[in-house]
Scaffold this motif. Sequence first.
Motif, PDB file in Angstrom:
ATOM      1  N   VAL A 162     -37.797 -22.301  44.403  1.00 54.39           N
ATOM      2  CA  VAL A 162     -37.848 -20.843  44.432  1.00 54.39           C
ATOM      3  C   VAL A 162     -39.142 -20.377  45.120  1.00 54.39           C
ATOM      4  O   VAL A 162     -39.124 -19.568  46.046  1.00 54.39           O
ATOM      5  N   GLY A 163     -40.252 -20.958  44.683  1.00 52.71           N
ATOM      6  CA  GLY A 163     -41.546 -20.589  45.254  1.00 52.71           C
ATOM      7  C   GLY A 163     -41.622 -20.868  46.747  1.00 52.71           C
ATOM      8  O   GLY A 163     -42.061 -20.021  47.529  1.00 52.71           O
ATOM      9  N   GLN A 164     -41.145 -22.047  47.137  1.00 55.59           N
ATOM     10  CA  GLN A 164     -41.214 -22.423  48.557  1.00 55.59           C
ATOM     11  C   GLN A 164     -40.355 -21.505  49.415  1.00 55.59           C
ATOM     12  O   GLN A 164     -40.726 -21.158  50.533  1.00 55.59           O
ATOM     13  N   ASN A 165     -39.205 -21.093  48.852  1.00 60.76           N
ATOM     14  CA  ASN A 165     -38.355 -20.166  49.592  1.00 60.76           C
ATOM     15  C   ASN A 165     -39.091 -18.856  49.831  1.00 60.76           C
ATOM     16  O   ASN A 165     -39.106 -18.339  50.941  1.00 60.76           O
ATOM     17  N   ILE A 166     -39.697 -18.351  48.779  1.00 58.44           N
ATOM     18  CA  ILE A 166     -40.365 -17.051  48.900  1.00 58.44           C
ATOM     19  C   ILE A 166     -41.563 -17.161  49.835  1.00 58.44           C
ATOM     20  O   ILE A 166     -41.851 -16.264  50.616  1.00 58.44           O
ATOM     21  N   GLU A 167     -42.250 -18.303  49.778  1.00 58.38           N
ATOM     22  CA  GLU A 167     -43.454 -18.473  50.594  1.00 58.38           C
ATOM     23  C   GLU A 167     -43.149 -18.781  52.053  1.00 58.38           C
ATOM     24  O   GLU A 167     -44.039 -18.780  52.898  1.00 58.38           O
ATOM     25  N   PHE A 168     -41.860 -19.071  52.347  1.00 63.18           N
ATOM     26  CA  PHE A 168     -41.526 -19.532  53.694  1.00 63.18           C
ATOM     27  C   PHE A 168     -42.117 -18.657  54.804  1.00 63.18           C
ATOM     28  O   PHE A 168     -42.826 -19.147  55.679  1.00 63.18           O
ATOM     29  N   PRO A 169     -41.881 -17.320  54.786  1.00 61.91           N
ATOM     30  CA  PRO A 169     -42.430 -16.510  55.885  1.00 61.91           C
ATOM     31  C   PRO A 169     -43.953 -16.528  55.920  1.00 61.91           C
ATOM     32  O   PRO A 169     -44.543 -16.426  56.998  1.00 61.91           O
ATOM     33  N   GLU A 213     -46.518 -12.545  42.706  1.00 61.67           N
ATOM     34  CA  GLU A 213     -46.486 -11.076  42.721  1.00 61.67           C
ATOM     35  C   GLU A 213     -45.066 -10.578  43.007  1.00 61.67           C
ATOM     36  O   GLU A 213     -44.525  -9.728  42.299  1.00 61.67           O
ATOM     37  N   LEU A 214     -44.497 -11.150  44.064  1.00 62.52           N
ATOM     38  CA  LEU A 214     -43.160 -10.730  44.480  1.00 62.52           C
ATOM     39  C   LEU A 214     -42.122 -11.071  43.424  1.00 62.52           C
ATOM     40  O   LEU A 214     -41.178 -10.317  43.180  1.00 62.52           O
ATOM     41  N   MET A 215     -42.304 -12.232  42.784  1.00 58.44           N
ATOM     42  CA  MET A 215     -41.360 -12.629  41.749  1.00 58.44           C
ATOM     43  C   MET A 215     -41.387 -11.607  40.609  1.00 58.44           C
ATOM     44  O   MET A 215     -40.345 -11.277  40.034  1.00 58.44           O
ATOM     45  N   ALA A 216     -42.580 -11.099  40.329  1.00 60.71           N
ATOM     46  CA  ALA A 216     -42.675 -10.080  39.285  1.00 60.71           C
ATOM     47  C   ALA A 216     -41.958  -8.811  39.727  1.00 60.71           C
ATOM     48  O   ALA A 216     -41.230  -8.186  38.945  1.00 60.71           O
ATOM     49  N   ILE A 217     -42.131  -8.446  40.998  1.00 61.99           N
ATOM     50  CA  ILE A 217     -41.490  -7.234  41.503  1.00 61.99           C
ATOM     51  C   ILE A 217     -39.972  -7.334  41.396  1.00 61.99           C
ATOM     52  O   ILE A 217     -39.297  -6.386  40.992  1.00 61.99           O
ATOM     53  N   VAL A 218     -39.409  -8.504  41.761  1.00 58.42           N
ATOM     54  CA  VAL A 218     -37.939  -8.646  41.703  1.00 58.42           C
ATOM     55  C   VAL A 218     -37.471  -9.125  40.331  1.00 58.42           C
ATOM     56  O   VAL A 218     -36.312  -9.476  40.157  1.00 58.42           O
ATOM     57  N   GLY A 232     -26.353 -16.797  40.290  1.00 54.52           N
ATOM     58  CA  GLY A 232     -26.103 -15.909  41.418  1.00 54.52           C
ATOM     59  C   GLY A 232     -27.096 -14.763  41.479  1.00 54.52           C
ATOM     60  O   GLY A 232     -27.655 -14.456  42.532  1.00 54.52           O
ATOM     61  N   GLY A 233     -27.348 -14.142  40.323  1.00 56.44           N
ATOM     62  CA  GLY A 233     -28.262 -13.008  40.286  1.00 56.44           C
ATOM     63  C   GLY A 233     -29.687 -13.426  40.606  1.00 56.44           C
ATOM     64  O   GLY A 233     -30.405 -12.725  41.328  1.00 56.44           O
ATOM     65  N   GLU A 234     -30.059 -14.594  40.101  1.00 54.42           N
ATOM     66  CA  GLU A 234     -31.413 -15.093  40.374  1.00 54.42           C
ATOM     67  C   GLU A 234     -31.587 -15.388  41.857  1.00 54.42           C
ATOM     68  O   GLU A 234     -32.630 -15.105  42.442  1.00 54.42           O
ATOM     69  N   ARG A 235     -30.536 -15.908  42.451  1.00 59.58           N
ATOM     70  CA  ARG A 235     -30.617 -16.200  43.881  1.00 59.58           C
ATOM     71  C   ARG A 235     -30.793 -14.918  44.692  1.00 59.58           C
ATOM     72  O   ARG A 235     -31.525 -14.886  45.672  1.00 59.58           O
TER      73      ARG A 235
END
Lengths: 312, 359, 382
Positions: free
Chosen positions: B99-106, B123-128, B144-147
């Motif tokens: 999950v972290g690596q996906n978010i950090e990709f960009p 931070e972003l994980m908290a926002i979503v 599904g929702g988590e994805r």
Amino acid sequence: MSTALIDPTLNNTPLPAVPAATPLGARFAAAWAAAGTRCALPVVVLLAAGFLAPLVAIFAYSFAPPRSFEVFRAFTFANYAELFSLENTVWLSFAWSIGFALLTCAVLAVVAYPIAYGMVFLFGRWSSLVSVLFVFPLFVSENVRLYGWVLFFIKNGVLDGSLKWLGLGGAPTVLYTPGVILAGMVYTYLPFMLFPLTLGLSMVPRDLIDAARDLGANRFQIWREVEVPLAMPGILIGMLLTFVLAIGAVSEAKILGGQSVIVISHDIEIAFTYAQNWPLGSALAVLVTAFIGALTLAVFAKLDLDRLLGRR
Amino acid sequence: MTDLKDRKPILQLVGVRKTFNDFAAVEKIDLDIFEGEFFTIVGPSGSGKTTMLRMLAGMEAPSEGNITLHGERINDVPANKRPTCLVFQSLALFPHMSVGQNIEFPLKIKGVDAASRKARALELMAIVRLPASYYGKNVMKCSGGERQRVALARALAYDPEVLFFDEPLSAIDYKLKKVLEKELKDLHRETGKTFIYITHSLEEAMVMSDRIGVMRAGRLVQVGTPEEIYAAPVDRFVSEFVGEVNVIEVTRAGEGWQGVDVPGAFRAAAPHDQPQAHSAFVVIRPEYMRFLKDGEAADNMLEGVVYNEYSLGSRIQYQVRVGEKVMLVELSRANALPAAANRNVRLGWDVADAISVKA
Amino acid sequence: MTINRRSVLKGMAAGGLALAGGPFANVRSAFAARDKELNILCWEGYNSAQVLDPFRKSTGATVKAESLTNDPTMINRLRAGETNVWDLINVNNPWARKIMYPEKLIKPLPRETFEPYFDKMLPQFKAPYKWAMDDSGKELLGMCQRFGPYSFVVNTDKISRKTAEEVGWDLFNDPKLAGRYGILESDDWNVFGLFVVAGIDPFKTHTPDEMAKFEETAKRVFKGAKLIGDIAAMNQALISGEIDLHLTGGTYSVSPARADGYPQMRGITPLKGPMAGGKGGIAWIEVTSLVNNPQLSPLAETFLKYVQQPEVAHTVAFAEGTYNPVAQMGNPACFKLFSKTELEAIQWDSLDEEMARSVAYDIVPDYDQALDLMTAAKRVRG
């Protein structure tokens, strides 16, 4: 398979509903009665005769006294001792084979990747034609193709002759050198790298590549971060297949290389023919098999076959 | 939402057309999308909305016309060079990453160092609304929702000016969809970014959007606020797309109209954009149709027989056979028609309850 | 041309076959008498359709022939238990009397039936012919047919026949010729050839000094070789000009090139050398023997008689692959079947003198040791 082992009373009585503490004979009969067991029998026999028996024979021979046929009757480590003795230069053949196999793998990975990429993402309906073109040479015996190379590269052959005719002073000598052996191996094993790679790349969803680009990745970053990791099963299978085939390759060294290099399979062949030292040849074969087996296990330990077969 | 006139356009399409071989997927589209708005493109499958989105995101180049971003032509700017980001219908999460690596990709692509990356990801994980413990979780093991949330966080990590969504909620069950719709709307308000959303569900569009563009066969047939679309659909297609409606085809007869598929004379306004039209469709929403009591009159009246009733929860829908045609009437449960089955009824509506659209 | 050489896999399969051969053969023999089948283990030629088909037709038998291109493999197939598979074995001269008969792998032929055939052969095969007999001289162990000198081959356009015959094996010691010669991959013959190049008679037990000389020669000669390959590769390289000569060769290997219109390629028998009597060349004579098969096919003897017929002998001489003189050319009825081109291909003009200058192929007592040294020498050439 002997039917005498089946308890004859079972033929008429239904199997007990609770199979607790059934005698061995009955359990065997139950297994035998299962259609699956009977259907599998031809395969089991075929595997035993065609696959297992030769392996057992080779393994047994490797412990027979050198230059004898005393298989299953005598036991010695003499053949292995000879192979590992410091004076024996057979390690040179091993080194050549492994070296050629590694180089073949490396060159093929670089050569086949762009082709596989094209076949999966770019060629569209032409990609089946491209695959046919790469499969087609497999219908011609490898040796015939290699002799074709010889005719092409030999002095006054197709290349040399044509260049001379055009007044360009003939072709450089490439035949009977390690370089041409490598080239021949790359050519011979290209399909074995290409198709697993294609499979691997086709497992990379187009969306993921689009997504990576959309998130700012350039071509190289997409390749490194997304394509390669996701195509890795195909890449590993291709590498393994190529390596295993290449380490057993002998025709390229003999035909193109003019035996300028003796590879390990050639050594095994000599042991089984001119030297008539089947035990030594078997010991060599066992060593090669063990080496390849260990390598294969190591690769498959890293590989998720379920994912490869698209079950997840 | 503030008046659109105060807003500056961020994305502009001028005469944009996209053809594949001889097939025109998108036909001559002119559209301005304003900074910070939630714009939804809605249309049935094959209407060209996905092609339109891919052009906006930079995955396809228009065959004709121009796309500009802040007034700069971006037709040929590749996706990775655009300050825009797309949340895919498939979500396109990287299955070999956590999950972290996906978010950090960009962020990794931009060369941000590992510590800052992780801080931003959390931070972003908290926002979503993803728990921080999910940071190292295998993304394929998420629900599904988590994805959805991971995909959203990953897109936000890119910090785009415009976020595109390609039907990301289409495979989500109804209840979760409602939750995520609200969250998406909240996120839009909190981030202030321009959202461009694609869906085939007008209901979804109505809930979230500032403005909606309805697409049909490669053309934008109507652009407007949800209220405009609902109240004044531009044609029969849009009106039917908004929801179940009664449609009566009419032709002009003197001062009034003559029914084509339902016999009788009707009183109705002319289509607002075609006052002189010779023929039109009269659209009456089922909730504006009513059963007339004995002696009660309305501008328009029809006689029919009730042959079916459906419960819609707090409302009840009646199907009334009028000649060959079936008309729909919706009542609140409190006003339910007693002993409705096979009952002879009179339907009625006033001119103000109906909309006329061009034929 | 036999392009498809033995591969490792085939070698491995042989291991399995040897293991399985015994039991399967027994099962089969229990069910059927073997009067309608014949199995021949032979050098290439006898397995050709030209030779076998007429025999199959006349006898109605199932004839299976497997060709191999070296003697030790064939002998060892019998040793590994295939004596109950094969009926006839066709190998070079020394094996019958020196190895196979003492080891009871073959059995004698009836002298009164087969000896008369020798009278019709070329003069040197007059009965009792040494290589066809056992040590005691009492038993006839096999029939002769193909033979030929086998030393080395040169392109006489580059090195004249006269020079080659006079300089002899020392050509391979000439540094100027390094990179100009090839080596045929018949490793057993190369052991002989390298001993001779080293100035040593191969067919005796060697001293450590001689072995050291052999090893040095092997390393040097292999290092200087342009290529090692099969007959096809050698002839191709000779014709293309990649090489001017190649080690271990003769009528057997060069005849296909000569028949293809390259008569300048020629098997050479040196005038002198280190062999017994100062002879300079080595020759081979094939002997075909009855395998000591407990269920020997009665067709085995029939086949031996069949190939003695003039027409069949001529077919054998020119069976696919290689062309060779046959002993039956001593019979005018057979000789007249050979055309001028055919005689040219098998170097008939010099056959007598070449055979006279050659010793017969024999067993090298310390062959194993020499072969190991040679294999190691090959390995370090790359």
